[in-house]
Design an enzyme around this catalytic site. Structure first.
Site, mmCIF file in Angstrom:
data_model
loop_
_atom_site.group_PDB
_atom_site.id
_atom_site.type_symbol
_atom_site.label_atom_id
_atom_site.label_comp_id
_atom_site.label_asym_id
_atom_site.label_seq_id
_atom_site.Cartn_x
_atom_site.Cartn_y
_atom_site.Cartn_z
ATOM 1 C CG HIS A 360 -117.122 -11.397 -60.426
ATOM 2 N ND1 HIS A 360 -116.854 -12.707 -60.740
ATOM 3 C CD2 HIS A 360 -116.485 -10.654 -61.360
ATOM 4 C CE1 HIS A 360 -116.072 -12.760 -61.797
ATOM 5 N NE2 HIS A 360 -115.839 -11.523 -62.203
ATOM 6 C CE LYS A 551 -118.398 -21.756 -48.866
ATOM 7 N NZ LYS A 551 -118.628 -21.718 -50.296
ATOM 8 N NE ARG A 552 -111.641 -13.247 -47.229
ATOM 9 C CZ ARG A 552 -110.952 -12.180 -47.630
ATOM 10 N NH1 ARG A 552 -110.069 -12.290 -48.600
ATOM 11 N NH2 ARG A 552 -111.111 -11.016 -47.030
ATOM 12 C CE LYS A 557 -117.853 -16.019 -49.381
ATOM 13 N NZ LYS A 557 -118.094 -16.555 -50.733
ATOM 14 C CB THR A 659 -115.482 -21.353 -58.225
ATOM 15 O OG1 THR A 659 -114.870 -20.483 -57.270
ATOM 16 C CG2 THR A 659 -116.001 -20.529 -59.373
ATOM 17 C CE LYS A 663 -111.915 -23.811 -57.440
ATOM 18 N NZ LYS A 663 -111.589 -22.570 -56.738
HETATM 19 C C1 26W Z 1 -114.123 -3.568 -54.017
HETATM 20 C C2 26W Z 1 -114.161 -4.626 -52.957
HETATM 21 C C3 26W Z 1 -114.536 -5.918 -53.564
HETATM 22 C C4 26W Z 1 -113.569 -6.880 -53.732
HETATM 23 C C5 26W Z 1 -113.900 -8.053 -54.314
HETATM 24 C C6 26W Z 1 -115.823 -6.134 -53.950
HETATM 25 C C7 26W Z 1 -116.154 -7.300 -54.532
HETATM 26 C C8 26W Z 1 -115.192 -8.260 -54.723
HETATM 27 C C9 26W Z 1 -115.533 -9.521 -55.453
HETATM 28 C C10 26W Z 1 -116.656 -9.292 -56.375
HETATM 29 C C11 26W Z 1 -115.773 -10.632 -54.513
HETATM 30 C C12 26W Z 1 -115.760 -11.973 -55.167
HETATM 31 O O1 26W Z 1 -114.750 -12.629 -55.175
HETATM 32 N N1 26W Z 1 -116.900 -12.411 -55.671
HETATM 33 C C13 26W Z 1 -117.056 -13.808 -56.005
HETATM 34 O O2 26W Z 1 -116.766 -14.026 -57.368
HETATM 35 C C14 26W Z 1 -116.763 -15.417 -57.652
HETATM 36 C C15 26W Z 1 -116.332 -15.599 -59.090
HETATM 37 O O3 26W Z 1 -117.319 -15.136 -59.962
HETATM 38 C C16 26W Z 1 -118.125 -16.023 -57.380
HETATM 39 O O4 26W Z 1 -118.043 -17.408 -57.569
HETATM 40 C C17 26W Z 1 -118.558 -15.729 -55.943
HETATM 41 O O5 26W Z 1 -119.873 -16.180 -55.738
HETATM 42 C C18 26W Z 1 -118.462 -14.243 -55.673
HETATM 43 O O6 26W Z 1 -118.740 -13.958 -54.308
#
Ligand code: 26W
Length: 814
Positions: A360, A551-552, A557, A659, A663
């Site tokens: 992701h 979003k976050r 972003k 995503t 929406k």
């Molecule tokens: C380990 C710390 C950590 C926590 C969460 C590292 C990475 C993440 C995720 C990968 C962050 C995340 O939510 N990524 C998002 O995933 C979505 C679903 O696929 C994508 O639409 C977003 O672009 C992406 O940033």
């Protein structure tokens, strides 16, 4: 008027709700508050799910169907009442059931706490996938952690973010079934004993130093029309029965209790780290805890039905949601080799045949790795297995690419250098039969960047599965007004099949239809305006364009780009107040990771700019800025149907998919965005005339980053940007602390990693294109209708169907 069937069913449901309130909760009708009515209603609705749930579960085994297991550290579910009631087709019945009790469905619905067991996109994707799996009647389990505390509550004081603990289970959770009888022992630490079993065969026995129990809590996941129901099984940590432990007998009562607390801490709280690994031991414990519980659970189930692990890849598909459950590769090998005496090569075929992995993110700081000494201490047997997997893997690479030392160190599971570390992405890659990215661009970049060398060795491994969203939650439930219009326009089959939205395309040229579409949007915006007034004591005009970035908060972003453009627009309106400006309300919402100072400063800047702009009588209703606190799924469900413009403005190459973009587009917002993530595919679907694309491409960003002076050059080239930076850094928006933003602005003039300066003019110009379209209202609403009409492909039903046929090899019956 409701028909008699509905009336009868409403009466039955009403009686059931009152029974729950009285006999399960011990409350009287007169004393019941919204929260009590919510619990009683949820319990009554839940009863209507159980038979189908049990039947679906039974049928899957009876027919020997392949099961999908979705392993995710996060499920950002949100509220479930409306979701369940709507999928069961009971919305009207429930309204009728509650009305004579003097209870309002919407008030009851809003009394449900928002289950925030996730950070953002990745967690919400898991929740959408669970809903689509059930709607497509694919037998599936979601496995995760039942966090006692979900993502923190965001409180904003004078624009500064403060984090407060979230307590969603405070009043109980009516959707879940505790299964104290379903538990697995999860070991940590200890030692590994090698036992010789024959001349040339060793068995390894892991003697964990401590054992924690994982206890199951099941939530039924109801599919569309209630026809199929799957299970979300979340694990809670429970310390072992003290009677089985020695410590209590040695008199260290307090120490032993403290140990129990430490063990149960595993499922206490969700790590709020978005995009940067927490790195703490507790996080690794969480990852192993739920992964091991999930694998033990599915292996036990498989053996009960089929009696042999060799058929696992035929009957089971295990999907790893990012690397958080990547330890599954070593755990499944351990189960096969150590516990079931399966020879290594056969165990490897079983493991790889069953597991697949979704990536992701490309952000280097988000790629998980664990220090070898920590792994050795916490999971000694897994560390040995990882070394063995690595040895086999490197042997096969060496065999095909003799002498390529660079390649070997690049694809090794172990990162050498300042402290050895296990690369979890590499472990997941080698242990999977398929690896996928989440948008076409992202999957391409995976092949060219993080997994470049892997892709060269195994060119068939990486595939793309562009994300999707569930239209049930993000259209039908959150936007009933638009749904009603769509059903009228293209027929009720659109509720079952998102592709039917295309039937709207001709109606984009129908002025009467566009007016009705706009009227629905207007009503949603009025509700949103009321919320803004209630939350922020700010009046906004629902006739203005609602320009939304939700979003976050993260530098990539680029909320900062949006805020700086707001400053430029503010300045432009002030200097030419007589011009006919397109009125706008800039709406922001999002949480910053607690330790992410720059992100918190961006929130503060949004507030500082809002205070000045909203208080300036010269701009009046032509510009307002609103930052809504505590963004979560429920708030998104309010904002999404009310948005006109959708901000998807990440630095190209950095947003894996997005995503929220889908929406908002589905609900008729026009996107202003970069060629990043799934925006690229949205452009292809909606057509260049119906989206405002701007900014550098991934390749251009790449090229610029090599040029050390691009920040200064961008500021040089843009007088408008120069003025904005000067205003912000001189304290125009922060008179109480003039230097507050000096450093942040200096970074734009400096190396400007996120290309805020480089994209500024192009963004400003795209915003003016949006203004011009807004002022041509026929053209605007034509584009808005076409966005809704052409978003069908972004349904998570399509995404799941692709996973099913190309990764899991499971049939789709519906
Ligand atoms: C380990 C710390 C950590 C926590 C969460 C590292 C990475 C993440 C995720 C990968 C962050 C995340 O939510 N990524 C998002 O995933 C979505 C679903 O696929 C994508 O639409 C977003 O672009 C992406 O940033």
């Amino acid at each position: 008027m409701a028909n008699t069937d509905t009336a009868q069913d409403a009466a039955a449901l009403r009686a059931a709700i009152v029974r729950k309130l009285t006999y399960d909760m011990g409350k009287s009708r007169s004393g019941a508050r919204d929260r009590d009515w919510f619990l009683a209603t949820a319990l009554a609705v839940r009863d209507r799910v159980i038979d189908r749930w049990l039947e679906a579960t039974r049928a899957a085994y009876a027919h020997g169907e392949k099961q999908v297991y979705y392993l995710s550290l996060e499920f950002l579910v949100g509220r479930l009442l409306r979701d369940n009631v709507s999928n069961l087709g009971l919305v009207e019945t429930l309204r009728e059931a509650l009305a004579p009790l003097g209870v309002d469905f919407d008030a009851v619905r809003q009394a449900e706490p928002d289950a925030a067991l996730g950070n953002g996109g990745l967690g919400r994707l898991a929740a959408c996938f669970m809903e689509s799996l059930a709607s497509l009647a694919i037998p599936a389990f979601g496995y995760g952690i039942r966090y006692e505390h979900g993502l923190f509550r965001q409180i904003l004081r004078e624009g500064w973010q403060h984090e407060y603990p979230e307590d969603w289970l405070q009043f109980g959770n009516p959707w879940e079934f505790a299964r104290p009888e379903i538990s697995h022992d999860i070991g940590f630490g200890g030692s590994v004993e090698a036992v010789r079993v024959s001349e040339d065969e060793m068995r390894h026995v892991w003697h964990p130093g401590e054992t924690v129990q994982a206890v199951a809590y099941d939530t039924p996941v109801v599919g569309w029309r209630g026809e199929h129901v799957n299970t979300l099984r979340l694990w809670s940590a429970r310390a072992l029965d003290p009677l089985k432990l020695e410590a209590f007998n040695f008199g260290d009562h307090v120490g032993a209790l403290a140990d129990r607390m430490r063990q149960e801490a595993i499922s206490k709280v969700l790590y709020p780290s978005d995009e940067s690994p927490a790195g703490q031991e507790l996080r690794l414990r969480q990852e192993y805890f739920f992964t091991s519980a999930a694998l033990q659970d599915l292996v036990r189930r498989h053996l009960r039905v089929y009696g042999d692990l060799r058929s696992l890849p035929d009957k089971v598909a295990i999907q790893l949601n990012d690397t958080h459950p990547a330890i599954a590769v070593a755990e499944l090998m351990r189960i096969c080799v150590d516990l079931h005496a399966i020879p290594w090569d056969e165990a490897w075929a079983i493991t790889r045949g069953s597991i697949s992995y979704t990536n992701h993110t490309l952000l280097p700081e988000a790629l998980e790795s664990w220090a070898v000494p920590l792994m050795e201490r916490l999971l000694p047997r897994h560390m040995q297995i990882i070394y063995l997997i690595n040895a086999h893997h490197l042997d096969s690479v060496r065999a095909a690419h003799a002498g390529d030392v660079r390649l070997l160190s690049s694809v090794s599971l172990i990162e050498e250098g300042h402290g050895r570390r296990v690369r979890m992405g590499h472990l997941a890659f080698v242990g999977s039969h398929k690896v996928n990215g989440v948008s076409a661009l992202h999957s391409d970049l995976l092949k060219r960047t993080v997994f470049r060398d892997f892709h060269a060795i195994t060119p068939d491994r990486i595939t793309n599965k562009t994300n999707g969203i569930t239209f049930r939650r993000w259209l039908q439930q959150s936007n009933p007004g638009l749904t009603g219009l769509l059903v009228e326009a293209v027929g009720p089959a659109v509720l079952n099949d998102a592709a039917r939205l295309e039937g709207l395309i001709p109606l984009a040229d129908d002025a009467g239809f566009r007016d009705r579409f706009a009227a629905v949007k207007r009503a949603n915006k009025e509700a949103m305006a009321a919320l803004i007034r209630q939350q922020l004591d700010l009046r906004v005009d629902p006739a203005a364009m609602f320009d939304v970035q939700i979003k976050r908060i993260h530098e990539y972003k680029r909320q900062l780009l949006n805020i700086l453009e707001t400053v430029a627009l503010y300045d432009a309106i002030r200097s030419q107040p007589h011009l006919d400006w397109a009125p706008r309300v800039k709406i922001f919402a999002g949480k910053a990771a607690a330790s992410y100072h720059r992100a918190k400063l961006i929130i503060k800047l949004a507030h500082d700019v809002a205070r000045v702009v909203n208080g300036d009588p010269t701009v009046r209703d032509r510009l307002k800025v609103a930052f809504l606190p505590n963004y979560n799924v429920s708030l998104a469900e309010m904002i999404v149907p009310a948005a006109d413009l959708s901000e998807q403005i990440s630095t190209a190459g950095m947003e894996a998919s997005g995503t929220g973009n889908m929406k908002l587009g589905l609900n008729g917002a026009l996107t202003i965005g970069t060629l990043d993530g799934a925006n690229v595919e949205m452009l292809e679907h909606v057509g260049a005339d119906n989206i405002f694309i701007f900014g550098l491409t991934t390749e251009e960003v790449e090229a610029r980053r090599h040029d050390g002076s691009h920040g200064a050059a961008a500021v040089q080239a843009s007088p408008r940007l120069g003025e904005v930076l000067e205003a912000v850094e001189s304290g125009v928006f922060s008179p109480d602390d003039a230097g507050r933003y000096r450093e942040m602005m200096a970074s734009i003039r400096g190396h400007d990693y996120f290309m805020v300066g480089a994209d500024f003019d192009s963004y400003f110009e795209a915003q003016r294109r949006a203004d011009a379209r807004w002022q041509d209202s026929g053209a605007w609403w034509r584009s808005a209708v076409l966005n809704t009409a052409r978003m069908g492909w972004f349904s998570s039903d399509r995404t799941i169907a692709e996973y099913a046929s190309e990764i899991w090899d499971v049939p789709i019956k519906r």
